[in-house]
Write a protein that holds these residues in place. Sequence first.
Motif, short mmCIF file in Angstrom:
data_model
loop_
_atom_site.label_atom_id
_atom_site.label_comp_id
_atom_site.label_asym_id
_atom_site.label_seq_id
_atom_site.Cartn_x
_atom_site.Cartn_y
_atom_site.Cartn_z
N GLU A 1 0.81 -1.21 0.00
CA GLU A 1 0.00 0.00 0.00
C GLU A 1 0.84 1.27 0.00
OE1 GLU A 1 -2.53 -1.10 3.12
OE2 GLU A 1 -3.91 -2.12 1.76
N ILE A 2 2.17 1.10 0.11
CA ILE A 2 3.02 2.28 -0.05
C ILE A 2 2.96 2.65 -1.52
CG2 ILE A 2 5.36 3.17 0.12
CD1 ILE A 2 5.88 1.01 2.24
N PRO A 3 2.53 3.90 -1.84
CA PRO A 3 2.36 4.25 -3.25
C PRO A 3 3.67 4.14 -4.02
CG PRO A 3 1.37 5.89 -1.81
CD PRO A 3 2.14 4.98 -0.93
N ALA A 4 3.56 3.75 -5.27
CA ALA A 4 4.73 3.57 -6.12
C ALA A 4 5.59 4.83 -6.16
CB ALA A 4 4.27 3.19 -7.53
N GLU A 5 4.91 6.01 -6.06
CA GLU A 5 5.63 7.29 -6.14
C GLU A 5 6.68 7.43 -5.05
OE1 GLU A 5 2.48 6.80 -6.48
OE2 GLU A 5 1.91 7.66 -8.41
N ARG A 6 6.39 6.82 -3.85
CA ARG A 6 7.37 6.95 -2.75
C ARG A 6 8.66 6.23 -3.10
NH1 ARG A 6 4.38 10.81 -0.12
NH2 ARG A 6 2.95 10.61 -1.84
N PHE A 7 8.51 5.05 -3.70
CA PHE A 7 9.71 4.30 -4.04
C PHE A 7 10.49 5.03 -5.13
CE2 PHE A 7 7.07 0.85 -2.25
CZ PHE A 7 7.94 0.46 -1.25
N ARG A 8 9.75 5.64 -6.06
CA ARG A 8 10.41 6.36 -7.14
C ARG A 8 11.19 7.56 -6.56
NH1 ARG A 8 7.15 8.14 -12.45
NH2 ARG A 8 6.75 5.93 -12.47
N LEU A 9 10.54 8.25 -5.65
CA LEU A 9 11.17 9.40 -5.01
C LEU A 9 12.40 8.93 -4.23
CD1 LEU A 9 10.89 12.42 -4.54
CD2 LEU A 9 9.53 11.91 -2.51
N ALA A 10 12.22 7.84 -3.51
CA ALA A 10 13.33 7.33 -2.71
C ALA A 10 14.51 6.99 -3.62
CB ALA A 10 12.89 6.08 -1.93
N ALA A 11 14.21 6.42 -4.77
CA ALA A 11 15.28 6.05 -5.68
C ALA A 11 15.97 7.30 -6.24
CB ALA A 11 14.73 5.20 -6.82
N GLN A 12 15.15 8.33 -6.55
CA GLN A 12 15.73 9.56 -7.08
C GLN A 12 16.63 10.24 -6.06
OE1 GLN A 12 12.19 11.46 -8.31
NE2 GLN A 12 12.48 10.93 -10.48
N LEU A 13 16.20 10.15 -4.79
CA LEU A 13 16.98 10.79 -3.73
C LEU A 13 18.17 9.93 -3.34
CD1 LEU A 13 14.11 12.12 -1.49
CD2 LEU A 13 15.59 13.44 -3.00
N GLY A 14 18.29 8.75 -3.95
CA GLY A 14 19.42 7.87 -3.67
C GLY A 14 19.39 7.28 -2.28
N PHE A 15 18.21 6.92 -1.80
CA PHE A 15 18.10 6.30 -0.46
C PHE A 15 18.92 5.02 -0.40
CE2 PHE A 15 13.93 7.76 1.73
CZ PHE A 15 14.32 9.06 1.60
N GLY A 16 19.73 4.91 0.62
CA GLY A 16 20.40 3.63 0.87
C GLY A 16 19.49 2.74 1.67
N ALA A 17 20.02 1.58 2.06
CA ALA A 17 19.21 0.62 2.80
C ALA A 17 18.71 1.25 4.11
CB ALA A 17 20.02 -0.63 3.09
N ARG A 18 19.60 2.00 4.80
CA ARG A 18 19.21 2.59 6.09
C ARG A 18 18.11 3.63 5.92
NH1 ARG A 18 22.76 2.38 10.70
NH2 ARG A 18 21.83 4.34 11.42
N ALA A 19 18.30 4.49 4.95
CA ALA A 19 17.31 5.54 4.74
C ALA A 19 15.97 4.92 4.36
CB ALA A 19 17.79 6.49 3.65
N MET A 20 16.02 3.91 3.52
CA MET A 20 14.81 3.21 3.11
C MET A 20 14.10 2.66 4.34
SD MET A 20 13.70 2.80 0.17
CE MET A 20 12.64 1.88 -0.85
N LEU A 21 14.92 2.03 5.20
CA LEU A 21 14.37 1.42 6.40
C LEU A 21 13.70 2.48 7.27
CD1 LEU A 21 14.33 -1.28 8.00
CD2 LEU A 21 16.35 -0.45 9.20
N TRP A 22 14.39 3.57 7.56
CA TRP A 22 13.87 4.53 8.54
C TRP A 22 12.85 5.49 7.97
CZ3 TRP A 22 14.09 3.32 13.30
CH2 TRP A 22 15.12 2.48 13.74
N ARG A 23 12.94 5.77 6.66
CA ARG A 23 12.01 6.75 6.10
C ARG A 23 10.72 6.09 5.60
NH1 ARG A 23 13.48 10.97 8.43
NH2 ARG A 23 15.74 11.15 8.43
N ILE A 24 10.83 4.87 5.15
CA ILE A 24 9.65 4.26 4.51
C ILE A 24 9.17 3.02 5.26
CG2 ILE A 24 8.81 3.08 2.44
CD1 ILE A 24 10.12 5.10 0.79
N GLU A 25 10.08 2.09 5.53
CA GLU A 25 9.62 0.81 6.05
C GLU A 25 9.20 0.88 7.51
OE1 GLU A 25 13.04 -1.52 4.69
OE2 GLU A 25 11.74 -2.31 3.11
#
Lengths: 518, 325
Positions: free
Chosen positions: A156-180
């Motif tokens: 249910e996390i919108p696809a746009e969040r993952f796209r934004l995260a990828a554009q911002l160059g989120f690493g595993a940690r950032a992904m974990l703390w900002r989204i997951e």
Amino acid sequence: MADRAQPVSTRWGLGAAALVAALIFGTLVAVAMRAEEGSGLSSSDWAALRFTLVQAVLSAAISVGLAIPVARALARRRFKGRQVLITLMGAPFILPVIVAILGLLEVFGRAGWVSAGLGLIGLPPVRIYGLHGVVLAHVFFNLPLATRLILQGWQEIPAERFRLAAQLGFGARAMLWRIEVPMLRRVVPGVLAVIFAICMTSFAVALTLGGGPKATTVELAIYQAFRFDFDLGRAALLSGVQLVLTGGAALLALRAATGAGFGGGQDRMVHRWDGRGRGARALDFSSIALGAAFLLLPLTAVVLSGLKGLSDLPIQVFSSALISVGVALVSMVLTLLLALPMAVAVALGRDKIGEAAGILGLAASPLVIGTGLFIIIFPFANPTTLALPVTALVNAVMALPFAVRILVPRARQVVVQYTRLSLSLGMVGWPFIRRVLLPRMRAQIGFTAGLAAALSMGDLGVIALFADPEVATLPLQVFRLMGSYQTDAAAGAALILLVLSMGIFWALDRGGRWHAEA
Amino acid sequence: MKYLFIAAGILSAQAVAAETPELTVYTYDSFVADWGPGPQVEAAFEATCGCDLKLIGVEDGAALLARVRLEGVRSEADVVLGLDTNLTTAAAATGLFAEHSVEAEYDLPVAWDDPVFVPFDWGYFAFVHNADVTAPANFRALAESDAKIVIQDPRSSTPGLGLLLWVKAAYGEDAPEVWEGLSDNVVTVTKGWSEAYGLFLEGEADMVLSYTTSPAYHLIAEDDPTKAAAVFDEGNYMQVEVAAKLAATDQPELADQFLAFMVSDAFQSIIPTTNWMYPAVTPAGGLPDGFDTLAQPGKALLLTADEAALARDAALDEWLTALSQ
């Protein structure tokens, strides 16, 4: 918030919640009022309460703890057979309890595969019986459910969040703390509450794998009050304690569910750019492999012993199968009719009421609901002729907590995202439901429908209290076969039950799965 | 809404049959199963009574009594079939049951003169094991052996309660000590007979609490002679299953007729190979082949209904204490 303009009314949802509450408390009161003399809670009741709480907390925590890495892996990876695996993993949850226990024991029991393997290298067999056995079985039953619910959180996390995260160059940690982590903080408490509630009313699993009367649960104490002592007052009292504890835990858990959510997206296909490192892939691979092995091995045992019994199935098994499918479909429709309005009401801000009413369906003792309904129906009609409708209704109420958990997050998203637009277009009431809400909830409705139907298929439920010799459901038939020495035929009938339940689940769930897939 | 049609069908069928009198018998669920005694009993009785026999299945004996107590005098049941002597004192105390007029020469190991309850079958509780192992000769030998057993919980199961009273009848005040000795033999305790027997067949235990007649099923129905029942030298406890007429029945003559039919050959000859118990009155044709191979306990133990009712709660406490350590 009730005075804010809303695209649909919360009235229906509140009505459905009230209906469920009336059923649960009404039956409890009916039982209490029929009580003759009675005694309070004894010291063994308190011991039962302690054991019930301990095992339910452990089972819920471990189920969810293990489900998170499995769900994360399934959310990140796409591979052949992924959907089949997800569907199959749901199977333990819908098997009749005794069949699942026998499957589990064939793998983990004293004479099971694991013990046999240990024997080959000169080690003693595993000791399955005890608190750890109870927790193992409950994890087996609930891990798939927890995985599906948490997986849904990821989806249910919108696809746009993952796209934004990828554009911002989120690493595993950032992904974990900002989204997951924020997603998990919203989803996990509710899942914990549901599994805690299921384990609170466990009886046969806890007793059989607990290895003796140490593993007495409240549900067994209720059963004892009914059957051994015919002390309806104590049965009602114990059931009340069970309701308060489960309801309290559920409210605590739901209060702990925090975070604003991710807002809406444009319903795009989810594409992930993260988790491509070797470590992440190894972690995901082992999570999926271990989770699948744990769930599928006992299932394989069930299938293998079922195949042996297919040849000597009595003909009645097939008519029972038809009856069960009918009950399951009616129960599914009832579940949706109750759950959808409740989910909408929750999404519109009446959260506590709807969610609490939802959880109560699990916290109530099936025996008390069944007996209470019996007491209520008896003055007006012959309960035996109503066996199937009553079974369908009770099964629907039992499925409600899952349904609400599945439907609410998405309903919330849709409401947040589309309320203003719909109001400005004057799309309120039915047009909003039909054009905006339902199409966007297809996946969740499909999953709910599948789960409700499959749960109803597999549940022995209250039918045994009302049984009519002419209309037996398939689980009752399995139980009858087991009760008359026909163990092989029972295993065969259980296999048919498993295949039918999975088939219905798969068909309904698939109907709505379009958006989850890459 | 399929079931509504089924329900409607049943209702209209009942309306058509309204002229023939109807006798409603509540019994336990496995009795009404298609492979249980129910269908044959129904056909045999309906051939002679000019009535419609309706068998309603309710889980087990304890659930049966609870159901009748819930319904009280307004119950539709005319006869209740399937209580055992551990329940009859409580059942009689409800005042819901009437005295019977049946006279029969029972082939029970104990004398029977209950004015209310008529026995229809009986059996010995016994630990069933694989025939190739030597079973212990009594509870103390079992406790000292390392044999693993599965038993049923007395709070939820009739055989479980039977075992409790068996140990009580055999050992009296020493029962707690016997249970303590047994506690390391008990692999687990199950909700009912089916679960325990299933576990035994899966190989989870060496022995399971069941009946001396259980090997007859494997022998006759499955042609499998590998199961045996252990005879204990302190005696094996009996289960006597009974039926009774409800005082509030609207078909008292038909109910009496059914109870009389119940101890006749027609009914009794159905019992051995459908309910897998001994008939209360051995039919003229004798017992089926295979029953002669069954273990014969040297001594039959049975507390009277009143003794059982008195001993029950204390015995349960002893059991709980011994096995909860």
